[in-house]
Scaffold this motif. Structure first.
Motif, short mmCIF file in Angstrom:
data_model
loop_
_atom_site.label_atom_id
_atom_site.label_comp_id
_atom_site.label_asym_id
_atom_site.label_seq_id
_atom_site.Cartn_x
_atom_site.Cartn_y
_atom_site.Cartn_z
N CYS A 11 0.86 -1.18 0.00
CA CYS A 11 0.00 0.00 0.00
C CYS A 11 0.90 1.23 0.00
O CYS A 11 1.28 1.74 1.06
CB CYS A 11 -0.91 -0.02 1.23
N GLU A 12 1.25 1.67 -1.21
CA GLU A 12 2.22 2.77 -1.35
C GLU A 12 1.76 4.05 -0.68
O GLU A 12 2.56 4.82 -0.16
CB GLU A 12 2.50 3.05 -2.84
N ASN A 13 0.43 4.29 -0.69
CA ASN A 13 -0.07 5.55 -0.11
C ASN A 13 0.28 5.70 1.37
O ASN A 13 0.52 6.80 1.84
CB ASN A 13 -1.59 5.66 -0.29
N VAL A 14 0.30 4.57 2.09
CA VAL A 14 0.64 4.61 3.52
C VAL A 14 2.11 4.98 3.68
O VAL A 14 2.47 5.82 4.51
CB VAL A 14 0.34 3.25 4.20
N LEU A 15 2.98 4.38 2.87
CA LEU A 15 4.41 4.69 2.92
C LEU A 15 4.62 6.17 2.62
O LEU A 15 5.38 6.87 3.30
CB LEU A 15 5.19 3.85 1.90
N ILE A 16 3.94 6.65 1.58
CA ILE A 16 4.07 8.05 1.17
C ILE A 16 3.63 8.98 2.30
O ILE A 16 4.37 9.88 2.71
CB ILE A 16 3.23 8.33 -0.11
N GLU A 17 2.44 8.74 2.82
CA GLU A 17 1.86 9.64 3.83
C GLU A 17 2.73 9.74 5.07
O GLU A 17 3.02 10.84 5.57
CB GLU A 17 0.46 9.14 4.20
N ILE A 18 3.19 8.60 5.59
CA ILE A 18 3.96 8.63 6.84
C ILE A 18 5.38 9.15 6.61
O ILE A 18 5.84 10.05 7.31
CB ILE A 18 3.99 7.23 7.49
N LEU A 19 6.07 8.62 5.61
CA LEU A 19 7.48 8.97 5.45
C LEU A 19 7.68 10.39 4.93
O LEU A 19 8.71 11.01 5.20
CB LEU A 19 8.20 7.94 4.57
N ALA A 20 6.70 10.92 4.20
CA ALA A 20 6.86 12.30 3.69
C ALA A 20 6.52 13.35 4.74
O ALA A 20 6.96 14.49 4.64
CB ALA A 20 5.97 12.50 2.45
N SER A 21 5.77 12.97 5.77
CA SER A 21 5.24 14.00 6.68
C SER A 21 5.92 14.03 8.05
O SER A 21 5.77 14.99 8.80
CB SER A 21 3.74 13.79 6.89
N ARG A 22 6.66 12.99 8.41
CA ARG A 22 7.25 12.95 9.75
C ARG A 22 8.59 13.68 9.77
O ARG A 22 9.34 13.63 8.80
CB ARG A 22 7.45 11.50 10.22
N ASN A 23 8.88 14.34 10.89
CA ASN A 23 10.15 15.06 10.98
C ASN A 23 11.29 14.09 11.32
O ASN A 23 11.07 12.91 11.57
CB ASN A 23 10.06 16.22 11.98
N THR A 24 12.52 14.63 11.34
CA THR A 24 13.71 13.78 11.52
C THR A 24 13.65 12.97 12.81
O THR A 24 13.96 11.77 12.82
CB THR A 24 14.97 14.68 11.51
N ALA A 25 13.27 13.62 13.91
CA ALA A 25 13.21 12.91 15.21
C ALA A 25 12.18 11.79 15.16
O ALA A 25 12.42 10.67 15.63
CB ALA A 25 12.88 13.90 16.32
#
Length: 324
Positions: free
Chosen positions: A109-123
């Motif tokens: 489910c690529e959309n889940v990978l996109i949503e989480i990894l694109a929006s979370r900060n470094t920490a």
């Protein structure tokens, strides 16, 4: 404990006068005997912070020798069960769990990978990686490379490194250069130099990127989103756009994500649950404001018209109010 300093823009906060034992007893009473009383379950779980919910689960086991989440699963069903179980999942675990399940089994489910990894900060990304390794015994990066390919995979791997320049770092000398490089890699080139997009969008600080986007507009006459739209396609395009939108405004990005999950026929409930739950203690108030501003209707009203039953009641309480 609750994430201090960061949770001020959430709709869910620590419940004052919290007593874990009393809450555990109230939940047991709601589930005991014939039939389940959903109302107290909804009210109680949505008005406690995630840290408090974890304390309730411990108290529940101590008092009754039973696993609270298992009891909830056996008493509830469907989307209502899904949202309640998500709320009972420790916040730090939730992203790792969602990423794992987006890649497990047949298809990704690529959309889940996109949503989480694109929006979370470094920490946050560092934390996710650590928990993923603890829980699943492998590196998040290895799961991603095993499940994705091409430039989409490369951009995800860059994001997972969590080596974006520290917040607030702006290299004035290279704003012009980065904007020119993006222009040359896309609009000015026959074909697209994806590597350049990946490096710049994946490693520069958010503050720096915003200045690059402004400069890009001056140089090319286009918003960077328009160029990405024209120059790339498929999952890579979605991922690059998510990174750009998150750099501009994380609440703005999530407002759009929620809107897209509910517009048109059929609701994407998985996305709706994930965003509402994962942002409820972080920035849901800001997301509500952006939603109202960008789509001319309140998030509360749209959830109301797109969902029903106890599932709807849970989301509406998480939403925490109207913006009409």
């Amino acid at each position: 404990m609750a994430n201090k300093g960061k949770s001020t823009r959430g709709t869910v906060k620590d419940f004052p006068g919290f007593k874990a034992n009393e809450d555990a007893e109230a939940l047991r009473k709601a589930m005991k005997g014939l039939g389940t009383d959903e109302v107290p379950i909804v009210k109680l779980i949505t008005s406690r912070s995630n840290a408090q919910r974890q304390e309730i689960a411990v108290a529940f086991k101590t008092l009754f020798g039973r696993d609270l989440v298992n009891d909830l699963k056996s008493e509830l069903s469907g989307k209502f069960e899904k949202v309640i179980v998500a709320l009972m999942t420790p916040a730090c675990l939730y992203d790792a769990y969602e990423l794992r399940h987006a890649m497990k089994g047949a298809g990704t489910c690529e959309n889940v990978l996109i949503e989480i990894l694109a929006s979370r900060n470094t920490a946050e990304l560092g934390n996710i990686k650590q928990i993923y390794k603890q829980e699943y015994g492998c590196e998040l990066e290895d799961s991603i490379t095993g499940d994705t390919s091409g430039f989409f995979q490369r951009m995800l791997v860059v994001l997972v490194q969590a080596n974006r320049d520290s917040e607030g770092k702006v290299m004035d000398s290279s704003i012009e250069q980065d904007a020119q490089d993006l222009f040359k890699a896309g609009e000015e080139k026959w074909g697209t130099d994806e590597e350049k997009f990946i490096t710049i969008l994946g490693t520069r600080s958010v503050t720096h990127l915003r200045k690059v986007f402004d400069k890009y507009m001056t140089i090319s006459g286009f918003q960077i989103e328009e160029s990405i739209d024209r120059e790339t396609s498929g999952h890579l395009e979605k991922l690059l756009l998510a990174v750009v939108k998150s750099a501009r405004s994380v609440p703005g990005y999530f407002a759009e994500t929620l809107y897209d999950a509910m517009k048109g026929a059929g609701t994407n409930d998985c996305t709706l649950i994930r965003v509402m739950v994962s942002r409820s203690e972080i920035d849901l108030l800001d997301i509500r404001r952006e939603f109202r501003q960008n789509f001319g209707k309140s998030l509360l009203q749209m959830i109301k018209s797109d969902t029903s039953g106890d599932y709807s009641s849970t989301l509406l309480l998480l939403c925490g109010g109207d913006d009409e």
